[in-house]
Design an enzyme around this catalytic site. Structure first.
Site: not given
Length: 133
Positions: A42, A44, A55, A86
């Site tokens: 990830n 951010e 993902e 998610c």
């Protein structure tokens, strides 16, 4: 590649996560139909909606190399809390996976095992839009 090797790849990717806001690093590894492995972490952003999920980064890397079919997905977090993809990531996985594609979520001592179809039943498909992939 076996599940443990994919997990190791996802955990390695996790180490590169950029998470100054959530402090919740996530790593992912996807294995394509031909056995190639792609990882992601990830990333951010201060504008939270512009953040990239692990993902999606892994799927994007595989897609950029021409892959359109995923065989296995592994997701991990530093917390080893069996984090699942998610909703947005589930829809992305559904685009490149069959309903029975395994999604393995790291518990720290094994996996919670799902299929893409279990995680996102009745997903939007290309066929619903009149498109054949």
């Amino acid at each position: 590649m076996d599940d443990e090797d994919l997990l190791a790849a996802a955990r390695d990717a996790l180490e590169n996560a950029y998470v100054p806001y959530s402090e919740y690093p996530v790593g992912a590894a996807v294995e394509t139909a031909d056995g190639s492995v792609y990882t992601g972490c990830n990333v951010e952003n201060a504008n939270y909606s512009n953040s990239l999920h692990a993902e999606e980064v892994a799927v994007g890397r595989a897609t950029a190399d021409g892959h359109r079919e995923l065989a296995t997905v592994v997701v991990t977090s530093a917390a080893r809390d069996a984090v699942t993809p998610c909703g947005m990531c589930r829809q992305t996985l559904a685009e490149f996976c069959e309903d029975d594609t395994p999604v393995l979520c790291d518990t720290g001592g094994g996996f919670e095992r799902y299929t893409v179809g279990e995680l996102v039943p009745d997903t939007i498909t290309p066929g619903m839009l009149g498109v054949e992939p």
